[in-house]
Scaffold this motif. Sequence first.
Motif, PDB file in Angstrom:
ATOM      1  N   SER A 143      18.676  10.487  -1.446  1.00  7.81           N
ATOM      2  CA  SER A 143      17.672  11.258  -0.716  1.00  7.81           C
ATOM      3  C   SER A 143      16.657  11.780  -1.723  1.00  7.81           C
ATOM      4  O   SER A 143      16.992  12.037  -2.886  1.00  7.81           O
ATOM      5  CB  SER A 143      18.306  12.422   0.037  1.00  7.81           C
ATOM      6  OG  SER A 143      18.794  13.403  -0.861  1.00  7.81           O
ATOM      7  N   SER A 193       8.336   2.113  -4.715  1.00 10.29           N
ATOM      8  CA  SER A 193       7.675   2.874  -3.661  1.00 10.29           C
ATOM      9  C   SER A 193       6.377   3.442  -4.195  1.00 10.29           C
ATOM     10  O   SER A 193       6.288   3.859  -5.360  1.00 10.29           O
ATOM     11  CB  SER A 193       8.585   4.019  -3.194  1.00 10.29           C
ATOM     12  OG  SER A 193       7.881   4.900  -2.346  1.00 10.29           O
ATOM     13  N   ASN A 228       5.353   6.188  -3.430  1.00  9.55           N
ATOM     14  CA  ASN A 228       5.617   7.606  -3.651  1.00  9.55           C
ATOM     15  C   ASN A 228       6.251   7.889  -5.005  1.00  9.55           C
ATOM     16  O   ASN A 228       6.554   9.049  -5.313  1.00  9.55           O
ATOM     17  CB  ASN A 228       6.525   8.150  -2.544  1.00  9.55           C
ATOM     18  CG  ASN A 228       5.800   8.324  -1.235  1.00  9.55           C
ATOM     19  OD1 ASN A 228       4.576   8.409  -1.201  1.00  9.55           O
ATOM     20  ND2 ASN A 228       6.545   8.363  -0.141  1.00  9.55           N
ATOM     21  N   LEU A 281       8.658  11.547  -6.734  1.00  8.89           N
ATOM     22  CA  LEU A 281       9.721  11.989  -5.840  1.00  8.89           C
ATOM     23  C   LEU A 281      10.539  13.052  -6.558  1.00  8.89           C
ATOM     24  O   LEU A 281      10.878  12.905  -7.735  1.00  8.89           O
ATOM     25  CB  LEU A 281      10.624  10.814  -5.454  1.00  8.89           C
ATOM     26  CG  LEU A 281       9.986   9.740  -4.567  1.00  8.89           C
ATOM     27  CD1 LEU A 281      10.916   8.544  -4.434  1.00  8.89           C
ATOM     28  CD2 LEU A 281       9.652  10.299  -3.190  1.00  8.89           C
ATOM     29  N   THR A 312      14.299   1.330  -2.285  1.00  5.94           N
ATOM     30  CA  THR A 312      13.156   1.397  -1.381  1.00  5.94           C
ATOM     31  C   THR A 312      13.498   2.303  -0.196  1.00  5.94           C
ATOM     32  O   THR A 312      14.665   2.528   0.131  1.00  5.94           O
ATOM     33  CB  THR A 312      12.745   0.011  -0.857  1.00  5.94           C
ATOM     34  OG1 THR A 312      13.785  -0.514  -0.031  1.00  5.94           O
ATOM     35  CG2 THR A 312      12.471  -0.943  -1.999  1.00  5.94           C
ATOM     36  N   ARG A 313      12.452   2.792   0.459  1.00  4.21           N
ATOM     37  CA  ARG A 313      12.646   3.750   1.541  1.00  4.21           C
ATOM     38  C   ARG A 313      13.283   3.104   2.766  1.00  4.21           C
ATOM     39  O   ARG A 313      12.847   2.066   3.240  1.00  4.21           O
ATOM     40  CB  ARG A 313      11.311   4.384   1.916  1.00  4.21           C
ATOM     41  CG  ARG A 313      11.447   5.584   2.841  1.00  4.21           C
ATOM     42  CD  ARG A 313      10.107   6.241   3.091  1.00  4.21           C
ATOM     43  NE  ARG A 313       9.194   5.344   3.775  1.00  4.21           N
ATOM     44  CZ  ARG A 313       7.921   5.626   4.013  1.00  4.21           C
ATOM     45  NH1 ARG A 313       7.406   6.752   3.569  1.00  4.21           N
ATOM     46  NH2 ARG A 313       7.156   4.764   4.656  1.00  4.21           N
ATOM     47  N   GLU A 366      12.877   8.209   7.084  1.00  2.13           N
ATOM     48  CA  GLU A 366      12.300   9.511   6.766  1.00  2.13           C
ATOM     49  C   GLU A 366      12.738  10.513   7.818  1.00  2.13           C
ATOM     50  O   GLU A 366      12.743  10.211   9.015  1.00  2.13           O
ATOM     51  CB  GLU A 366      10.778   9.413   6.732  1.00  2.13           C
ATOM     52  CG  GLU A 366      10.081  10.724   6.385  1.00  2.13           C
ATOM     53  CD  GLU A 366       8.566  10.592   6.382  1.00  2.13           C
ATOM     54  OE1 GLU A 366       7.882  11.611   6.228  1.00  2.13           O
ATOM     55  OE2 GLU A 366       8.077   9.451   6.549  1.00  2.13           O
ATOM     56  N   GLU A 403      13.272  11.737   2.502  1.00  4.15           N
ATOM     57  CA  GLU A 403      13.352  10.285   2.625  1.00  4.15           C
ATOM     58  C   GLU A 403      14.695   9.791   2.101  1.00  4.15           C
ATOM     59  O   GLU A 403      15.234  10.333   1.136  1.00  4.15           O
ATOM     60  CB  GLU A 403      12.207   9.622   1.852  1.00  4.15           C
ATOM     61  CG  GLU A 403      10.835  10.007   2.376  1.00  4.15           C
ATOM     62  CD  GLU A 403       9.702   9.377   1.591  1.00  4.15           C
ATOM     63  OE1 GLU A 403       8.574   9.350   2.103  1.00  4.15           O
ATOM     64  OE2 GLU A 403       9.946   8.912   0.453  1.00  4.15           O
ATOM     65  N   TYR A 439      16.600   6.541   0.498  1.00  5.23           N
ATOM     66  CA  TYR A 439      16.344   5.287  -0.206  1.00  5.23           C
ATOM     67  C   TYR A 439      17.653   4.529  -0.391  1.00  5.23           C
ATOM     68  O   TYR A 439      18.708   5.127  -0.628  1.00  5.23           O
ATOM     69  CB  TYR A 439      15.721   5.563  -1.576  1.00  5.23           C
ATOM     70  CG  TYR A 439      14.272   5.994  -1.499  1.00  5.23           C
ATOM     71  CD1 TYR A 439      13.236   5.093  -1.752  1.00  5.23           C
ATOM     72  CD2 TYR A 439      13.926   7.292  -1.141  1.00  5.23           C
ATOM     73  CE1 TYR A 439      11.914   5.486  -1.664  1.00  5.23           C
ATOM     74  CE2 TYR A 439      12.601   7.696  -1.048  1.00  5.23           C
ATOM     75  CZ  TYR A 439      11.602   6.781  -1.307  1.00  5.23           C
ATOM     76  OH  TYR A 439      10.287   7.172  -1.206  1.00  5.23           O
ATOM     77  N   THR A 485      10.036  -1.512   5.064  1.00  6.21           N
ATOM     78  CA  THR A 485       9.748  -0.103   5.302  1.00  6.21           C
ATOM     79  C   THR A 485       8.421   0.337   4.724  1.00  6.21           C
ATOM     80  O   THR A 485       7.976   1.438   4.966  1.00  6.21           O
ATOM     81  CB  THR A 485      10.840   0.782   4.694  1.00  6.21           C
ATOM     82  OG1 THR A 485      10.954   0.493   3.295  1.00  6.21           O
ATOM     83  CG2 THR A 485      12.166   0.535   5.363  1.00  6.21           C
ATOM     84  N   GLU A 486       7.783  -0.518   3.945  1.00  8.33           N
ATOM     85  CA  GLU A 486       6.507  -0.163   3.355  1.00  8.33           C
ATOM     86  C   GLU A 486       5.571  -1.362   3.407  1.00  8.33           C
ATOM     87  O   GLU A 486       5.992  -2.507   3.323  1.00  8.33           O
ATOM     88  CB  GLU A 486       6.679   0.276   1.896  1.00  8.33           C
ATOM     89  CG  GLU A 486       7.361   1.615   1.750  1.00  8.33           C
ATOM     90  CD  GLU A 486       7.519   1.980   0.288  1.00  8.33           C
ATOM     91  OE1 GLU A 486       7.158   3.099  -0.062  1.00  8.33           O
ATOM     92  OE2 GLU A 486       8.002   1.161  -0.476  1.00  8.33           O
ATOM     93  N   SER A 504       2.615   3.233   0.996  1.00  4.32           N
ATOM     94  CA  SER A 504       3.574   3.863   1.909  1.00  4.32           C
ATOM     95  C   SER A 504       3.051   3.869   3.341  1.00  4.32           C
ATOM     96  O   SER A 504       1.898   4.160   3.570  1.00  4.32           O
ATOM     97  CB  SER A 504       3.864   5.298   1.474  1.00  4.32           C
ATOM     98  OG  SER A 504       4.561   5.308   0.261  1.00  4.32           O
TER      99      SER A 504
END
Length: 281
Positions: free
Chosen positions: A69, A156, A158, A178, A220-221, A224, A229, A231, A262-263, A277
């Motif tokens: 997370s 990601s 992010n 993150l 990777t995510r 959410e 998030e 991963y 997811t992205e 993202s």
Amino acid sequence: MNFKRIQGIFLIAFIVIDVFLFMMTKNSKVQDDSANAGNVNTTIIKDMKRDNITVGSLSTAKHTGYYLSAEPQTDFGPRLATLKNQNARSENGTIVSDLRTPVKVAATHPERTLTKLLRKRPGFVLDAKQYRYDPDLSTKTKVVYAQQSPAGPFFSANAQLTFSIVNQRVIGYTQRELGNVKILHDKADLITEERAVISLYQYNELPNNAKILWTKLAYTRFLELSGKEVYIPTWVIAMNTKSNPKVQIKRINALNGASFNTEKVQEQPNGTAKVESVKNE
């Protein structure tokens, strides 16, 4: 009951259910540790080659991974004041910095100079030691570093640090980070690189005349939830075709071999890709 505590309970419950379903699936299907898995994989790879798919040498090394997370950082506040010799600002959770004195770098390996600065120059970048050079995402004008988690690299938008280069000089960078990264579950066995590419082929996501450009195991995510998030370990596979030379990114869940996305990945030439993202659909 505290609202955040309720969120945490739902999140852990979701992970437990997902792991349970994964184990059920694993026990009901042929996996890498099955007696005939090697022969089956060899046969499938031969089929891929007959379809003119270039895969190179695929590893059968075993790995383990976790659910993680993390929270995208949006407020860097007074920390920006610790950055030196640059004009830095925060825009929608992204640090945007213009260097007052551009840094000269080599045309062939600009990352060598940048990596030294990240390691040895205080105030150059926030949390510089968390980032590692990613050659697969870098270009002649952009040098990309991926944030590292306790279990491996993130893949990601992010979790990226991107330097801009003009005429062999680094003029600035953008950074997303993150924070509050936590391991949510005990480690689990992951599928191999070979199994991941085979899964991609079996999902009909590896067309005839395709070429695997590179693969990497990264986080990777997955989902959410209220600003947090989750991963998961993922085999990220870059490919292109003769009819479309631009790089395309595919993802295979390294826990169970499922294909997911997811992205959004912005396609670019020369075997590179830019990760952007977006929320899960």
